[in-house]
Write a protein that holds these residues in place. Structure first.
Motif, PDB file in Angstrom:
ATOM      1  N   ILE A   1       0.918  -1.253   0.174  1.00  0.00           N
ATOM      2  CA  ILE A   1      -0.029   0.028  -0.116  1.00  0.00           C
ATOM      3  C   ILE A   1       0.786   1.296   0.162  1.00  0.00           C
ATOM      4  O   ILE A   1       2.025   1.392   0.439  1.00  0.00           O
ATOM      5  N   SER A   2       0.365   2.464  -0.415  1.00  0.00           N
ATOM      6  CA  SER A   2       1.024   3.752  -0.220  1.00  0.00           C
ATOM      7  C   SER A   2      -0.020   4.442   0.834  1.00  0.00           C
ATOM      8  O   SER A   2      -1.047   4.965   0.573  1.00  0.00           O
ATOM      9  N   ALA A   3       0.409   4.493   1.883  1.00  0.00           N
ATOM     10  CA  ALA A   3      -0.177   4.760   3.171  1.00  0.00           C
ATOM     11  C   ALA A   3       0.119   6.450   3.296  1.00  0.00           C
ATOM     12  O   ALA A   3       1.069   6.636   3.362  1.00  0.00           O
ATOM     13  N   GLN A   4      -1.159   6.898   3.735  1.00  0.00           N
ATOM     14  CA  GLN A   4      -0.775   8.352   4.440  1.00  0.00           C
ATOM     15  C   GLN A   4      -0.105   8.116   5.437  1.00  0.00           C
ATOM     16  O   GLN A   4      -0.590   7.292   6.093  1.00  0.00           O
ATOM     17  N   THR A   5       0.975   8.873   6.054  1.00  0.00           N
ATOM     18  CA  THR A   5       1.617   8.683   7.157  1.00  0.00           C
ATOM     19  C   THR A   5       0.929   8.899   8.310  1.00  0.00           C
ATOM     20  O   THR A   5       1.274   8.112   9.200  1.00  0.00           O
ATOM     21  N   TYR A   6      -0.124   9.550   8.302  1.00  0.00           N
ATOM     22  CA  TYR A   6      -0.839   9.753   9.636  1.00  0.00           C
ATOM     23  C   TYR A   6      -1.608   8.362   9.964  1.00  0.00           C
ATOM     24  O   TYR A   6      -2.143   8.107  11.121  1.00  0.00           O
ATOM     25  N   LEU A   7      -1.697   7.258   8.803  1.00  0.00           N
ATOM     26  CA  LEU A   7      -2.346   6.166   9.225  1.00  0.00           C
ATOM     27  C   LEU A   7      -1.269   4.896   9.295  1.00  0.00           C
ATOM     28  O   LEU A   7      -1.841   3.861   9.353  1.00  0.00           O
ATOM     29  N   VAL A   8       0.020   5.302   9.585  1.00  0.00           N
ATOM     30  CA  VAL A   8       0.813   4.009   9.677  1.00  0.00           C
ATOM     31  C   VAL A   8       0.510   3.034  10.824  1.00  0.00           C
ATOM     32  O   VAL A   8       0.248   1.969  10.449  1.00  0.00           O
ATOM     33  N   THR A   9       0.163   3.654  11.907  1.00  0.00           N
ATOM     34  CA  THR A   9      -0.396   2.703  13.357  1.00  0.00           C
ATOM     35  C   THR A   9      -1.665   2.016  12.590  1.00  0.00           C
ATOM     36  O   THR A   9      -1.739   0.913  12.980  1.00  0.00           O
ATOM     37  N   PHE A  10      -2.476   2.746  12.052  1.00  0.00           N
ATOM     38  CA  PHE A  10      -3.588   1.828  11.803  1.00  0.00           C
ATOM     39  C   PHE A  10      -3.264   0.660  10.891  1.00  0.00           C
ATOM     40  O   PHE A  10      -3.754  -0.364  11.259  1.00  0.00           O
ATOM     41  N   TYR A  11      -2.532   0.682   9.892  1.00  0.00           N
ATOM     42  CA  TYR A  11      -2.072  -0.208   9.007  1.00  0.00           C
ATOM     43  C   TYR A  11      -1.274  -1.396   9.636  1.00  0.00           C
ATOM     44  O   TYR A  11      -1.218  -2.485   9.213  1.00  0.00           O
ATOM     45  N   GLU A  12      -0.305  -0.734  10.583  1.00  0.00           N
ATOM     46  CA  GLU A  12       0.354  -1.697  11.546  1.00  0.00           C
ATOM     47  C   GLU A  12      -0.423  -2.571  12.108  1.00  0.00           C
ATOM     48  O   GLU A  12      -0.189  -3.836  12.432  1.00  0.00           O
ATOM     49  N   ASN A  13      -1.515  -2.276  12.509  1.00  0.00           N
ATOM     50  CA  ASN A  13      -2.630  -3.130  13.144  1.00  0.00           C
ATOM     51  C   ASN A  13      -3.167  -4.209  12.344  1.00  0.00           C
ATOM     52  O   ASN A  13      -3.617  -5.097  12.653  1.00  0.00           O
ATOM     53  N   HIS A  14      -2.937  -3.873  11.034  1.00  0.00           N
ATOM     54  CA  HIS A  14      -3.646  -5.082   9.878  1.00  0.00           C
ATOM     55  C   HIS A  14      -2.127  -5.830   9.189  1.00  0.00           C
ATOM     56  O   HIS A  14      -2.461  -6.632   8.265  1.00  0.00           O
ATOM     57  N   GLY A  15      -1.058  -5.622  10.024  1.00  0.00           N
ATOM     58  CA  GLY A  15      -0.012  -6.456   9.728  1.00  0.00           C
ATOM     59  C   GLY A  15       1.086  -5.830   8.570  1.00  0.00           C
ATOM     60  O   GLY A  15       1.978  -6.630   8.084  1.00  0.00           O
ATOM     61  N   PHE A  16       0.769  -4.682   8.197  1.00  0.00           N
ATOM     62  CA  PHE A  16       1.557  -3.832   7.381  1.00  0.00           C
ATOM     63  C   PHE A  16       2.919  -3.166   8.078  1.00  0.00           C
ATOM     64  O   PHE A  16       2.793  -3.039   8.932  1.00  0.00           O
ATOM     65  N   LYS A  17       3.980  -3.259   7.474  1.00  0.00           N
ATOM     66  CA  LYS A  17       5.222  -2.835   7.832  1.00  0.00           C
ATOM     67  C   LYS A  17       5.686  -1.606   6.937  1.00  0.00           C
ATOM     68  O   LYS A  17       5.739  -1.795   5.630  1.00  0.00           O
ATOM     69  N   THR A  18       6.216  -0.716   7.274  1.00  0.00           N
ATOM     70  CA  THR A  18       6.625   0.573   6.691  1.00  0.00           C
ATOM     71  C   THR A  18       8.028  -0.006   5.872  1.00  0.00           C
ATOM     72  O   THR A  18       8.870  -0.897   6.514  1.00  0.00           O
ATOM     73  N   VAL A  19       8.114   0.480   4.725  1.00  0.00           N
ATOM     74  CA  VAL A  19       9.304   0.142   3.847  1.00  0.00           C
ATOM     75  C   VAL A  19       9.817   1.397   3.121  1.00  0.00           C
ATOM     76  O   VAL A  19       8.947   2.157   2.539  1.00  0.00           O
ATOM     77  N   GLY A  20      11.136   1.712   3.065  1.00  0.00           N
ATOM     78  CA  GLY A  20      11.657   2.750   2.430  1.00  0.00           C
ATOM     79  C   GLY A  20      11.404   4.174   3.150  1.00  0.00           C
ATOM     80  O   GLY A  20      10.943   4.289   4.509  1.00  0.00           O
ATOM     81  N   ASN A  21      11.417   5.143   2.726  1.00  0.00           N
ATOM     82  CA  ASN A  21      11.481   6.556   3.127  1.00  0.00           C
ATOM     83  C   ASN A  21      10.046   7.150   2.586  1.00  0.00           C
ATOM     84  O   ASN A  21       9.508   6.841   1.733  1.00  0.00           O
ATOM     85  N   ARG A  22       9.617   8.230   3.520  1.00  0.00           N
ATOM     86  CA  ARG A  22       8.476   8.977   3.218  1.00  0.00           C
ATOM     87  C   ARG A  22       8.606   9.540   2.096  1.00  0.00           C
ATOM     88  O   ARG A  22       9.755  10.133   1.471  1.00  0.00           O
ATOM     89  N   TYR A  23       7.466   9.888   1.408  1.00  0.00           N
ATOM     90  CA  TYR A  23       7.337  10.983   0.065  1.00  0.00           C
ATOM     91  C   TYR A  23       6.035  11.329   0.011  1.00  0.00           C
ATOM     92  O   TYR A  23       5.324  11.198   0.620  1.00  0.00           O
ATOM     93  N   SER A  24       6.294  12.305  -0.978  1.00  0.00           N
ATOM     94  CA  SER A  24       4.911  13.205  -1.058  1.00  0.00           C
ATOM     95  C   SER A  24       4.140  12.725  -2.265  1.00  0.00           C
ATOM     96  O   SER A  24       4.901  12.374  -3.456  1.00  0.00           O
ATOM     97  N   GLU A  25       2.899  12.303  -2.138  1.00  0.00           N
ATOM     98  CA  GLU A  25       1.928  11.780  -3.171  1.00  0.00           C
ATOM     99  C   GLU A  25       0.918  12.691  -3.273  1.00  0.00           C
ATOM    100  O   GLU A  25       0.091  12.857  -2.411  1.00  0.00           O
ATOM    101  N   ASP A  26       0.997  13.441  -4.327  1.00  0.00           N
ATOM    102  CA  ASP A  26      -0.346  14.506  -4.402  1.00  0.00           C
ATOM    103  C   ASP A  26      -0.384  15.777  -3.476  1.00  0.00           C
ATOM    104  O   ASP A  26      -1.212  16.186  -3.128  1.00  0.00           O
TER     105      ASP A  26
END
Length: 149
Positions: A111-136
């Motif tokens: 997924i390409s997650a909005q950074t404020y939702l990282v904890t939300f997605y971590e609760n579903h088993g996702f892990k961050t990869v790479g660096n933060r970036y701007s999308e739109d």
């Protein structure tokens, strides 16, 4: 919330209109982000629709590996504003993961997650990869969920 999973050709005109309207309400109007929502990818996506009393209240779209990223992918995850805090975000995300596992038999989901939702997605088993970036103009980070983890 009742969840339906449909490919593009299974969507009725009314369902397509509702999902595009809701995506516009959340991503364009509410988040004040001008971007090309109708991006030519809906035709190959699985559409996960969450309904409450005939109202589309949650949505996500899913892709098999290679249609968006190298891995299977989930995107455009949203919940209608006045239905938030009811757990529908978790329900639609769980339904999207389940749909990918059933339909695509994927080993990993990106997924390409909005950074404020990282904890939300971590609760579903996702892990961050790479660096933060701007999308739109909105801060994002890539996240991956693997069956091996």
């Amino acid at each position: 919330m009742d969840v339906t999973v449909k490919n593009f050709t299974e969507l009725s005109k009314e369902e397509l209109y509702e999902l595009l309207r809701l995506r516009s309400e959340v991503f364009v109007v509410e988040q004040d982000c001008v971007y090309p929502d109708i991006d030519g990818k809906d035709e190959v996506a699985l559409h996960i629709l969450g309904w409450e009393d005939g109202i589309l209240v949650a949505y996500a779209r899913c892709f098999k590996a290679g249609d968006y990223f190298d891995q299977a992918a989930i995107g455009r995850v949203l919940v209608r504003e006045n239905y938030r805090k009811l757990g529908y975000g978790h329900k639609i995300t769980t339904a999207a993961i389940r749909a990918i596992n059933l339909k695509f038999k994927a080993d990993s989901i990106k997924i390409s997650a909005q950074t404020y939702l990282v904890t939300f997605y971590e609760n579903h088993g996702f892990k961050t990869v790479g660096n933060r970036y701007s999308e739109d103009g909105i801060p994002h980070i890539a996240m991956v969920r693997s069956k091996k983890d």
